[in-house]
Write a protein that holds these residues in place. Sequence first.
Motif, mmCIF file in Angstrom:
data_model
loop_
_atom_site.group_PDB
_atom_site.id
_atom_site.type_symbol
_atom_site.label_atom_id
_atom_site.label_comp_id
_atom_site.label_asym_id
_atom_site.label_seq_id
_atom_site.Cartn_x
_atom_site.Cartn_y
_atom_site.Cartn_z
ATOM 1 N N ASN A 25 -2.595 -2.382 -3.446
ATOM 2 C CA ASN A 25 -3.498 -2.568 -2.327
ATOM 3 C C ASN A 25 -4.453 -3.703 -2.661
ATOM 4 O O ASN A 25 -4.343 -4.325 -3.716
ATOM 5 N N PRO A 62 0.810 -1.222 0.000
ATOM 6 C CA PRO A 62 0.000 0.000 0.000
ATOM 7 C C PRO A 62 0.842 1.270 0.000
ATOM 8 O O PRO A 62 1.936 1.308 0.583
ATOM 9 N N SER A 70 -6.711 2.682 -1.080
ATOM 10 C CA SER A 70 -5.794 3.684 -0.545
ATOM 11 C C SER A 70 -6.501 5.008 -0.256
ATOM 12 O O SER A 70 -7.404 5.416 -0.991
#
Length: 349
Positions: free
Chosen positions: A306, A61, A326
């Motif tokens: 992610n 991420p 995100s």
Amino acid sequence: MATLQAKDVNVVSNNALIRPSELEASIPLSPAAESTVLEGRRQLEAVLNHEDERFALIVGPCSIHDHSTALDYVRRLKPLAEQVSDRIMVVMRVYFEKPRTTVGWKGLIYDPNLNDTYEIEDGLHRARRLLMEIAEAGLYSATEFLDPIAPQYFADLVTWAAIGARTTESQTHRQMASGLSMPVGFKNGTDGDPQTAVDALVAAATPQAFLGIDHDGKASIVETKGNRNCHLVMRGGRSGTNYDARSIAVAAEALRKADAPSNIVVDCSHGNSNKDHTRQHIAFKDVLGQRVGGNANLVGAMLESNINPGAQKLGSDPSTLEYGVSITDSCIGWEETVNLLEWAYDELG
């Protein structure tokens, strides 16, 4: 006669913070976690020294904003990392500090509740706890160090560290990096020019003395021996992308002239994707092609990934946030992450 206020004119409060030694005592480094961190650093140093011919990949991420979602990502990444481990060394992005161009959410350490309450001590606890769980799961962690005090609280759990484009020119961060215990990547400046980062890694490889804090939180004079495992990270900039073969050759020549190791990692996000997550794969595949074509200077890459693709705005109600998306830079989703790693594994074979 009234006394003029000569200090703290704009300070609202000044609250004592937990000492690094106290945080370590409350979340002590377990033998399993320590073994993971040390092994990760050993392997990464071998990659940088070209004793290990694998390709390093820092993936994960853009920033961590939720503990359980981060652990979900860990559970997905661990078997994938093992699947490709003989050709790719996978390190997970676990970023808690986000430099802002102007203002915005600064990361889990500073605002762990996502509501401008700035419970920083709680943020430090959450950061250390998550890094511990990741290490105990057998994954290596990468993070960016922005505040020079932060490493004292959890650097013992980090395998790879970054100094960002906005801070690569900072003497404070170059000095800090000289004393860090893990390999450090310096990103080129926001203008895209690698020279600033080349200067930075030369400075960080040199012994330094500077002001800092010790494990008991006491102001100290810190003396270092220099960090020989610093390297360049190309991340593009205002001038455009810089992952192409010509840009890599220019960067390698700058490193050679500085008598620095010619190790280059390419960040496929940020300027190298024009901040468009759907373009990360273009940079990644180009870089892999250069590496497979014989460019040993390219030791690794970075992907912002992610569970779900894209990005979302952090509003006034964090409970409405979409799962696994995100809240800072946009990321590729998990399915594309798997596809890119499996493709890279085949290419590197």
